[in-house]
Design a protein around this motif. Sequence first.
Motif, mmCIF file in Angstrom:
data_model
loop_
_atom_site.group_PDB
_atom_site.id
_atom_site.type_symbol
_atom_site.label_atom_id
_atom_site.label_comp_id
_atom_site.label_asym_id
_atom_site.label_seq_id
_atom_site.Cartn_x
_atom_site.Cartn_y
_atom_site.Cartn_z
ATOM 1 N N THR A 56 0.753 -1.223 0.079
ATOM 2 C CA THR A 56 0.107 -0.070 -0.112
ATOM 3 C C THR A 56 0.827 1.251 -0.076
ATOM 4 O OG1 THR A 56 -0.241 0.512 2.326
ATOM 5 C CG2 THR A 56 -1.654 -1.176 1.467
ATOM 6 N N LEU A 57 0.574 2.400 -0.499
ATOM 7 C CA LEU A 57 1.025 3.578 -0.542
ATOM 8 C C LEU A 57 0.377 4.614 -0.068
ATOM 9 C CD1 LEU A 57 2.452 3.275 -4.251
ATOM 10 C CD2 LEU A 57 3.543 2.648 -2.450
ATOM 11 N N LEU A 58 0.993 5.276 0.755
ATOM 12 C CA LEU A 58 0.206 6.582 1.463
ATOM 13 C C LEU A 58 1.116 7.795 1.299
ATOM 14 C CD1 LEU A 58 -1.498 6.625 4.779
ATOM 15 C CD2 LEU A 58 -0.189 8.333 4.244
ATOM 16 N N THR A 59 0.952 8.784 0.609
ATOM 17 C CA THR A 59 1.950 9.933 0.406
ATOM 18 C C THR A 59 1.344 11.339 0.544
ATOM 19 O OG1 THR A 59 1.970 10.223 -1.548
ATOM 20 C CG2 THR A 59 3.260 8.488 -1.009
ATOM 21 N N ASP A 60 1.955 12.440 0.327
ATOM 22 C CA ASP A 60 1.426 13.524 -0.022
ATOM 23 C C ASP A 60 1.943 14.314 -1.308
ATOM 24 O OD1 ASP A 60 4.295 13.940 0.555
ATOM 25 O OD2 ASP A 60 4.109 15.883 1.861
ATOM 26 N N PHE A 61 2.218 13.255 -2.174
ATOM 27 C CA PHE A 61 2.760 13.541 -3.548
ATOM 28 C C PHE A 61 1.675 14.252 -4.235
ATOM 29 C CE2 PHE A 61 6.107 9.913 -3.129
ATOM 30 C CZ PHE A 61 6.758 10.645 -2.229
ATOM 31 N N GLY A 62 0.300 14.091 -3.968
ATOM 32 C CA GLY A 62 -0.927 14.397 -4.952
ATOM 33 C C GLY A 62 -0.824 13.529 -6.264
ATOM 34 N N THR A 63 -1.792 13.665 -6.914
ATOM 35 C CA THR A 63 -2.207 12.960 -8.095
ATOM 36 C C THR A 63 -2.016 13.509 -9.510
ATOM 37 O OG1 THR A 63 -4.352 13.325 -7.813
ATOM 38 C CG2 THR A 63 -3.598 11.302 -6.865
ATOM 39 N N ARG A 64 -1.289 14.942 -9.439
ATOM 40 C CA ARG A 64 -1.451 15.672 -10.630
ATOM 41 C C ARG A 64 -0.118 15.324 -11.429
ATOM 42 N NH1 ARG A 64 -2.006 21.780 -10.191
ATOM 43 N NH2 ARG A 64 -1.185 21.309 -12.344
ATOM 44 N N ASP A 65 0.928 14.620 -10.700
ATOM 45 C CA ASP A 65 2.179 14.516 -11.316
ATOM 46 C C ASP A 65 2.572 13.129 -11.592
ATOM 47 O OD1 ASP A 65 3.295 17.354 -11.597
ATOM 48 O OD2 ASP A 65 2.569 17.341 -9.523
ATOM 49 N N TRP A 66 3.803 12.831 -11.706
ATOM 50 C CA TRP A 66 4.239 11.382 -12.036
ATOM 51 C C TRP A 66 4.707 10.792 -10.747
ATOM 52 C CZ3 TRP A 66 6.405 15.960 -12.942
ATOM 53 C CH2 TRP A 66 7.753 16.131 -12.286
ATOM 54 N N PHE A 67 4.581 11.145 -9.466
ATOM 55 C CA PHE A 67 5.114 10.761 -8.441
ATOM 56 C C PHE A 67 4.788 9.135 -8.000
ATOM 57 C CE2 PHE A 67 5.267 15.663 -7.754
ATOM 58 C CZ PHE A 67 6.660 15.570 -8.352
ATOM 59 N N ALA A 68 3.415 9.545 -7.790
ATOM 60 C CA ALA A 68 2.919 8.074 -7.292
ATOM 61 C C ALA A 68 3.113 6.838 -8.477
ATOM 62 C CB ALA A 68 1.384 8.150 -6.931
ATOM 63 N N GLY A 69 2.953 7.363 -9.834
ATOM 64 C CA GLY A 69 3.297 6.547 -11.021
ATOM 65 C C GLY A 69 4.695 5.819 -10.950
ATOM 66 N N ALA A 70 5.594 6.753 -10.634
ATOM 67 C CA ALA A 70 6.928 6.426 -10.726
ATOM 68 C C ALA A 70 7.339 5.341 -9.469
ATOM 69 C CB ALA A 70 7.949 7.549 -10.263
ATOM 70 N N MET A 71 6.544 5.585 -8.323
ATOM 71 C CA MET A 71 6.937 4.653 -7.498
ATOM 72 C C MET A 71 6.299 3.121 -7.914
ATOM 73 S SD MET A 71 5.851 6.619 -3.915
ATOM 74 C CE MET A 71 6.378 5.152 -2.829
ATOM 75 N N LYS A 72 5.117 3.169 -8.657
ATOM 76 C CA LYS A 72 4.722 1.866 -9.010
ATOM 77 C C LYS A 72 5.282 1.324 -10.163
ATOM 78 C CE LYS A 72 0.052 3.460 -7.728
ATOM 79 N NZ LYS A 72 -1.327 3.825 -8.397
ATOM 80 N N GLY A 73 6.196 2.247 -10.807
ATOM 81 C CA GLY A 73 6.853 1.548 -12.067
ATOM 82 C C GLY A 73 8.316 0.943 -11.318
ATOM 83 N N VAL A 74 8.683 1.688 -10.254
ATOM 84 C CA VAL A 74 9.964 1.029 -9.636
ATOM 85 C C VAL A 74 9.348 -0.320 -8.908
ATOM 86 C CG1 VAL A 74 11.580 1.407 -7.473
ATOM 87 C CG2 VAL A 74 10.995 3.325 -9.239
ATOM 88 N N ILE A 75 8.313 -0.397 -8.532
ATOM 89 C CA ILE A 75 8.038 -1.553 -7.545
ATOM 90 C C ILE A 75 7.616 -2.834 -8.766
ATOM 91 C CG2 ILE A 75 6.070 -2.551 -6.438
ATOM 92 C CD1 ILE A 75 5.704 0.139 -5.065
ATOM 93 N N TRP A 76 7.156 -2.520 -9.886
ATOM 94 C CA TRP A 76 6.860 -3.395 -10.801
ATOM 95 C C TRP A 76 7.993 -3.743 -11.516
ATOM 96 C CZ3 TRP A 76 1.424 -1.593 -12.481
ATOM 97 C CH2 TRP A 76 0.288 -2.028 -11.490
ATOM 98 N N SER A 77 9.203 -3.103 -11.521
ATOM 99 C CA SER A 77 10.377 -3.456 -12.110
ATOM 100 C C SER A 77 10.971 -4.275 -11.271
ATOM 101 C CB SER A 77 11.270 -2.233 -12.394
ATOM 102 O OG SER A 77 10.716 -1.055 -13.141
ATOM 103 N N ILE A 78 10.633 -4.339 -10.018
ATOM 104 C CA ILE A 78 11.524 -5.452 -9.157
ATOM 105 C C ILE A 78 10.729 -6.581 -8.914
ATOM 106 C CG2 ILE A 78 12.189 -5.623 -6.694
ATOM 107 C CD1 ILE A 78 13.088 -2.624 -6.784
#
Lengths: 259, 259, 259
Positions: free
Chosen positions: C5-27
């Motif tokens: 699960t992810l809980l952040t203050d990154f907002g959803t307008r930018d690429w931040f949460a998506g980037a975390m998912k990309g890193v996780i699924w790369s591994i």
Amino acid sequence: MSIITLLTDFGTRDWFAGAMKGVIWSINPRVRIADITHEIESGQVSSAAFVLQCGYGCFPAGTIHVAVVDPGVGSERSAILVQTARYYFIGPDNGILSLALRHETIRQIRRFENTQLFRKPVSRTFHGRDIFAPVAARLSRGLALDRVGPRQEDYRQLSCVAPVKKKGVIEGTTIHIDGFGNVITNLPADMAQSSRAAFIRVAGCRRSIPVRSFYQAVPAGSPLALAGSHGYLEIAVNGGSAARDLGIRANTQVKLHLR
Amino acid sequence: MSIITLLTDFGTRDWFAGAMKGVIWSINPRVRIADITHEIESGQVSSAAFVLQCGYGCFPAGTIHVAVVDPGVGSERSAILVQTARYYFIGPDNGILSLALRHETIRQIRRFENTQLFRKPVSRTFHGRDIFAPVAARLSRGLALDRVGPRQEDYRQLSCVAPVKKKGVIEGTTIHIDGFGNVITNLPADMAQSSRAAFIRVAGCRRSIPVRSFYQAVPAGSPLALAGSHGYLEIAVNGGSAARDLGIRANTQVKLHLR
Amino acid sequence: MSIITLLTDFGTRDWFAGAMKGVIWSINPRVRIADITHEIESGQVSSAAFVLQCGYGCFPAGTIHVAVVDPGVGSERSAILVQTARYYFIGPDNGILSLALRHETIRQIRRFENTQLFRKPVSRTFHGRDIFAPVAARLSRGLALDRVGPRQEDYRQLSCVAPVKKKGVIEGTTIHIDGFGNVITNLPADMAQSSRAAFIRVAGCRRSIPVRSFYQAVPAGSPLALAGSHGYLEIAVNGGSAARDLGIRANTQVKLHLR
């Protein structure tokens, strides 16, 4: 490989949608979950019903659609599961499922009564987590429908749903503001396509809004009413936001004036 | 186990992103879907191109990136699929893919022509659901690229992308407002790191904004321009929001003044 | 089939949460990812701690909870992994995990020191992508905990977390504004249920807000304080938004006055 969709007014700032996913994956870790939206305006059942109607049909057969906008949570309103020829629908029986169900062939309707299926303890305010999510997850694992509760014959319609015709005027209501600020009404789109449609008026708004066929038929910044691709008459501003520019909200009376 | 990412300006209040997921999972129920964002400012292609550039590279090789900010939908603009050494990119050929593609080795570009791959009927306004989602989903199932359409040689660049140098001034434009209110421009970051960079001015904003190396180089509440980690010059307010505090929007002219 | 699960203050307008998912699924391409929220108010650690506490427990045993609200990113604050009887928790050691951990049986705490587990290069500002996401993903693939770093004995508490009792008054603070505008404080709910609780006052707000048992105990549009289902005293407006109507924000002092 089944799919559960979620449509609520819980917003995305809190833990509500996440909690539903946790409950679902605790019961069936293999099911896929798609958010349709969690940003229905708080308590706006007609808006949720409209969004569900527009989105549900893109999902594959067998999908379980869960819709929870539930201003009556904690009261005596019942919760239902509806099996149609292609899908399952789960939600409070307050009209939220009704616009989608008009397009489906209904097989059976079950009223939630078997509390063994629920998460314990059931809170008074968060049935999305405690009732709707666990029943959907069990269904995705093959729960027999008769385990949910007794059959019921029918489901509730939206109270706003039938426009009323009086001499020279058809009265209806706004049901959804979309993300572009377009205001969708409950007036069927073919009314807008009739040559008799002249203009529309919105309660609390002085302007007469002309009925036209496409956005550019009025100057940039001007309002119009037109047939939306969703099958309803919609109020828009060419290049703008009807909701913001005209101050129109959901659940507001509209009158279509005929020639 | 392939992945499709979605990046659009559809917002999250309606059924648009959900509908794309439904279409994708109807064709390939095993593919993973990651939202990059659906909150690009409506129609801002350069902003979408920037966000895609910043986010795409974190995904594993083989990921299919779908980007749909498409103010020309329904017109004659073409849609393309670009295969690079590591990824696939799908979107309208309006520059949205161009910033990411600069960093990639391109293998081939295909123009969408095979309408058999689309969802029927194709609407005039929702190609995300009717064209881009189904082609991405078929690709994730192993569709041969030559089935998509004929090769084309090149893809469109963003019109704003090249800063213009005049005596003592470099003219550019703002391309994205991030969630913190930082304003990203199309001026390369190394311009800000040059000792000749003095200050920046934004059209419609009277203040001269000094170029500095880090936030705390100006008092709290004061604006500055600095090199962003994304490779572009960015306008920020120390402890504040440049977009809100200075009233700057995307697609606004900026001028970097040199010493 | 594990879950992150992810809980952040990154907002959803930018690429931040998506980037975390990309890193996780790369591994680990098989792990499931659930967003709890990315809309914590920027830098509000106590708000994040509260939302995590409310949401984490709905997920199945073995879930890896990643919480990143990290105003000290780039400084000397340490990052930790906490194994409890049911879950894993990952985040900066700034109190963000502390409210959830009070309900869990702690097995061990590891301080991040093994930089081999990180994404390279580690940026100064985006540890969500470069440190927390890759460690979580490796953990979901069975990483041995002693690979993360040395044990540490304890974790940091929120500085605001203990209310202070003075004669006739209990001082506390607001910790979270929920999506309905309810203001959650750090005062335990049982204080509100005591017969001695009379009213609450909020710094910067002149009104005395009465303590009541349920919303309808005050007229529509009036404020009240009541015991929330989350275990804390909460300030609400019957039919309204306490945050908006009273202008209350997170991290504001409150005083509960006793009879």
